[in-house]
Design a protein around this motif. Structure first.
Motif, PDB file in Angstrom:
ATOM      1  N   THR A  26       8.587   1.144  -3.019  1.00  0.00           N
ATOM      2  CA  THR A  26       8.958   2.253  -3.899  1.00  0.00           C
ATOM      3  C   THR A  26       8.805   3.581  -3.171  1.00  0.00           C
ATOM      4  N   THR A  28       8.317   6.703  -5.231  1.00  0.00           N
ATOM      5  CA  THR A  28       7.586   7.657  -6.068  1.00  0.00           C
ATOM      6  C   THR A  28       6.481   6.928  -6.831  1.00  0.00           C
ATOM      7  N   SER A  29       5.523   7.695  -7.321  1.00  0.00           N
ATOM      8  CA  SER A  29       4.427   7.063  -8.063  1.00  0.00           C
ATOM      9  C   SER A  29       4.929   6.457  -9.375  1.00  0.00           C
ATOM     10  N   ASN A  30       5.928   7.073 -10.004  1.00  0.00           N
ATOM     11  CA  ASN A  30       6.485   6.492 -11.234  1.00  0.00           C
ATOM     12  C   ASN A  30       7.146   5.146 -10.961  1.00  0.00           C
ATOM     13  N   ASP A  31       7.912   5.077  -9.870  1.00  0.00           N
ATOM     14  CA  ASP A  31       8.534   3.802  -9.500  1.00  0.00           C
ATOM     15  C   ASP A  31       7.464   2.773  -9.158  1.00  0.00           C
ATOM     16  N   LYS A  33       4.464   2.581 -10.409  1.00  0.00           N
ATOM     17  CA  LYS A  33       3.881   2.112 -11.676  1.00  0.00           C
ATOM     18  C   LYS A  33       4.824   1.127 -12.373  1.00  0.00           C
ATOM     19  N   ASP A  34       6.121   1.446 -12.362  1.00  0.00           N
ATOM     20  CA  ASP A  34       7.103   0.558 -12.983  1.00  0.00           C
ATOM     21  C   ASP A  34       7.113  -0.813 -12.308  1.00  0.00           C
ATOM     22  N   SER A  83      10.249  11.599  -3.080  1.00  0.00           N
ATOM     23  CA  SER A  83       8.865  11.524  -3.510  1.00  0.00           C
ATOM     24  C   SER A  83       8.093  12.783  -3.143  1.00  0.00           C
ATOM     25  N   ASP A  85       4.798  12.402  -3.682  1.00  0.00           N
ATOM     26  CA  ASP A  85       3.543  11.689  -3.917  1.00  0.00           C
ATOM     27  C   ASP A  85       2.826  11.291  -2.633  1.00  0.00           C
TER      28      ASP A  85
END
Length: 161
Positions: A26, A28-31, A33-34, A83, A85
């Motif tokens: 991934t 990004t941090s959102n990706d 987490k997903d 990102s 992140d």
């Protein structure tokens, strides 16, 4: 102990496996987490079918890598986000030189092909070629050949930097 408690304990004990896979697949941090959630979901779906023929870590890596590969294919169709992140935890034994080297290595691992990312992460985890073979479905000799090429590629790119 019931099934859910056993599963939660298993995830907590081995969450480093999931974290490492999500980190390299991934941007990004959102990706991240997903993908983490998706891997846990897939592990839960397959939990009843785990018979203990292989090590728990082998089973988890196998599901995590397959899930990450599917996730990566979907992301490539959607395009990439940039990102912001670059967060690393600072520990007591914080070594800025080591952290910088790790950033370089992981940034180059992210540029590898999807299968090669999985192979190098498993190798860095200390897995032997035989176990990497079981997890990825590749032959042991194919794993060895790919590892040689991956090491050479990373070495060439990192030395240029």
């Amino acid at each position: 102990m019931n099934k859910e408690e056993t599963f939660i304990r298993l995830i907590k004990k081995n969450e480093g496996i999931i974290y490492k896979i999500t980190k390299v697949y991934t941007h990004t941090s959102n990706d991240q987490k997903d993908l983490y959630q998706e891997i846990v979901y897939q592990l839960w779906k397959g939990f009843d079918s785990f018979r203990g023929d292989a090590k728990v870590s082998t089973w988890m890596y196998s599901i995590a890598l397959n899930t990450a590969l599917l996730y990566s294919k979907k992301e490539k169709r959607r395009g990439y986000n940039i990102s912001l992140d670059n967060v690393f935890l600072k520990e007591e034994n914080y070594d800025p030189v080591l952290e910088e080297r790790l950033k370089i290595v992981y940034s180059q691992i992210k540029n590898l092909g999807d299968i090669d990312k999985g192979i190098i992460i498993l190798f860095l985890e200390g897995k032997k070629y035989e176990e990497i073979s079981k997890i990825t479905g590749l032959t042991v000799s194919n794993v060895g050949t790919r590892m040689g090429r991956i090491k050479e590629k990373l070495k060439t790119i990192i030395i240029k930097k």
